[in-house]
Design a protein around this motif. Sequence first.
Motif, PDB file in Angstrom:
ATOM      1  N   GLU A  82       0.833  -1.210   0.000  1.00  0.00           N
ATOM      2  CA  GLU A  82       0.000   0.000   0.000  1.00  0.00           C
ATOM      3  C   GLU A  82       0.867   1.260   0.000  1.00  0.00           C
ATOM      4  N   CYS A  83       1.984   1.194   0.710  1.00  0.00           N
ATOM      5  CA  CYS A  83       2.896   2.340   0.736  1.00  0.00           C
ATOM      6  C   CYS A  83       3.512   2.561  -0.645  1.00  0.00           C
ATOM      7  N   ARG A  84       3.898   1.475  -1.289  1.00  0.00           N
ATOM      8  CA  ARG A  84       4.492   1.591  -2.633  1.00  0.00           C
ATOM      9  C   ARG A  84       3.479   2.115  -3.650  1.00  0.00           C
ATOM     10  N   SER A  85       2.200   1.869  -3.385  1.00  0.00           N
ATOM     11  CA  SER A  85       1.143   2.355  -4.283  1.00  0.00           C
ATOM     12  C   SER A  85       0.797   3.812  -4.011  1.00  0.00           C
ATOM     13  N   GLY A  86       1.440   4.413  -3.011  1.00  0.00           N
ATOM     14  CA  GLY A  86       1.212   5.822  -2.699  1.00  0.00           C
ATOM     15  C   GLY A  86      -0.058   6.080  -1.915  1.00  0.00           C
ATOM     16  N   ASN A  87      -0.524   5.086  -1.153  1.00  0.00           N
ATOM     17  CA  ASN A  87      -1.797   5.227  -0.430  1.00  0.00           C
ATOM     18  C   ASN A  87      -1.640   5.559   1.046  1.00  0.00           C
ATOM     19  N   ILE A  88      -0.411   5.626   1.540  1.00  0.00           N
ATOM     20  CA  ILE A  88      -0.184   5.859   2.965  1.00  0.00           C
ATOM     21  C   ILE A  88       0.929   6.887   3.154  1.00  0.00           C
ATOM     22  N   ASP A  89       0.733   7.810   4.116  1.00  0.00           N
ATOM     23  CA  ASP A  89       1.729   8.833   4.423  1.00  0.00           C
ATOM     24  C   ASP A  89       2.451   8.569   5.740  1.00  0.00           C
ATOM     25  N   LEU A  90       1.746   7.940   6.688  1.00  0.00           N
ATOM     26  CA  LEU A  90       2.312   7.729   8.025  1.00  0.00           C
ATOM     27  C   LEU A  90       1.901   6.357   8.554  1.00  0.00           C
ATOM     28  N   ILE A  91       2.883   5.650   9.145  1.00  0.00           N
ATOM     29  CA  ILE A  91       2.621   4.364   9.812  1.00  0.00           C
ATOM     30  C   ILE A  91       2.916   4.537  11.289  1.00  0.00           C
ATOM     31  N   ILE A  92       1.975   4.113  12.122  1.00  0.00           N
ATOM     32  CA  ILE A  92       2.187   4.144  13.568  1.00  0.00           C
ATOM     33  C   ILE A  92       2.352   2.711  14.052  1.00  0.00           C
ATOM     34  N   THR A  93       3.348   2.482  14.900  1.00  0.00           N
ATOM     35  CA  THR A  93       3.544   1.158  15.478  1.00  0.00           C
ATOM     36  C   THR A  93       3.983   1.310  16.926  1.00  0.00           C
ATOM     37  N   LYS A  94       3.789   0.260  17.707  1.00  0.00           N
ATOM     38  CA  LYS A  94       4.033   0.354  19.145  1.00  0.00           C
ATOM     39  C   LYS A  94       5.512   0.559  19.468  1.00  0.00           C
ATOM     40  N   SER A  95       6.378  -0.286  18.870  1.00  0.00           N
ATOM     41  CA  SER A  95       7.798  -0.214  19.210  1.00  0.00           C
ATOM     42  C   SER A  95       8.655  -0.772  18.087  1.00  0.00           C
ATOM     43  N   ILE A  96       9.945  -0.589  18.215  1.00  0.00           N
ATOM     44  CA  ILE A  96      10.894  -1.091  17.227  1.00  0.00           C
ATOM     45  C   ILE A  96      10.815  -2.611  17.119  1.00  0.00           C
ATOM     46  N   SER A  97      10.730  -3.296  18.272  1.00  0.00           N
ATOM     47  CA  SER A  97      10.720  -4.763  18.263  1.00  0.00           C
ATOM     48  C   SER A  97       9.461  -5.320  17.601  1.00  0.00           C
ATOM     49  N   ARG A  98       8.350  -4.573  17.629  1.00  0.00           N
ATOM     50  CA  ARG A  98       7.136  -5.020  16.948  1.00  0.00           C
ATOM     51  C   ARG A  98       7.261  -4.857  15.432  1.00  0.00           C
ATOM     52  N   PHE A  99       8.027  -3.863  15.023  1.00  0.00           N
ATOM     53  CA  PHE A  99       8.201  -3.592  13.591  1.00  0.00           C
ATOM     54  C   PHE A  99       9.222  -4.554  12.988  1.00  0.00           C
ATOM     55  N   ALA A 100      10.353  -4.745  13.672  1.00  0.00           N
ATOM     56  CA  ALA A 100      11.389  -5.681  13.209  1.00  0.00           C
ATOM     57  C   ALA A 100      12.456  -5.810  14.284  1.00  0.00           C
TER      58      ALA A 100
END
Length: 276
Positions: A82-100
Motif C-alpha cells: 500500500e505504501c508503494r502504491s502511494g496510499n499511505i503517508d504515516l505508519i504508527i507502530t508500538k515499538s521497534i521490536s514489533r516492527f522488526a
Amino acid sequence: MERTVQRVGFSIPAQPKAKRVAAYARVSSGKDAMLHSLSAQVSYYSDLIQNHPGWLYCGVYADEALTGTKENRAEFQRLLAECRSGNIDLIITKSISRFARNTVVLLQTVRDLKSLGVDVYFEEQNIHSMSADGELMLTILASYAQEESLSASENQKWRIKKNFEDGKPWSGQVLGYRYEDGVYIVKPEEAEIVRSIFADYLSGMGIEAIMKKLNAQGKPSRNGHAWCRSSVRKVLGNYSYTGNLLLQTTFRENHITKKTLPNRGGISVQGRHSNR
C-alpha cells in the motif's frame, strides 16, 4: 456619473490535505493472551487514527508471527504494498521490536519507506523515521532490541538443554499422558485410544481407515479436534510410546529467523515413563 463595475476575484484557500495514516501491530504467538493483546492493539489504533483531526484512517495491519522478519508477515507485506502504491503517508507502530527485531531489516524497510515519503512513528521510543536524528536513534535502539532477543534466546537454550540433561521433555504433551511434577501420569481414557490405534494398525488396518474409525466413534485427538491422517501418523511414529524419550529432535536456526530444523542427532533418555 458613469457607473463602473469592477470584477473582484476571490481566491479560495486550499484545504489542507488529510494525512493518510495506518497502524501496524504484531504478537509473537497464538496464545489466547497474546491474541487478546493483538485485538486490543487493533482497537486502540483504530480509535486513535479515526479520532485524530487531519488524519484519514487507512486501516490497521496486524500479524500473528513468531519472528520480526518480513517474509513470514503477510499483513506487513500488504502494508508495504500500500505504501508503494502511494496510499499511505504515516505508519504508527508500538515499538521497534514489533516492527522488526533485525537491525538490518528495520533500517532497510525504514529507508525504503523514507524514499517513498512515508514516515514511521514508534510510540514507545517517540521516534519519527523522517526526523533529522531518526535513523541514528533507530540504529542504536534496534541494535539493542536485537541483542535483547539474542540474550533471551540463549537463556531459553540453556534452560531447555538443562531440562534435556535431566531427562525432562520440552512440553510433555503426549496423547495418553499428562506430565506432572516431573513424571508422566497415564490418562486412562486417552491411553485406550492410543492402544486401539496401535492394535488396529498391527491388525493390518491403514492410517486412513483408523482415522475414519476414530472420527466415527467420536474420539477426539490430543488437541480436541477431529482426527486426520497426519495426527494418526504422529501417534504411530511417536518414540515416547516405547517407554523412552527422544529429546532435541529439532532446533531453532537462530534467534532472528526462529526457523525450526531437524536435528540429525538427538539425546535418548531411557526408562523415564511407563509405556503401558
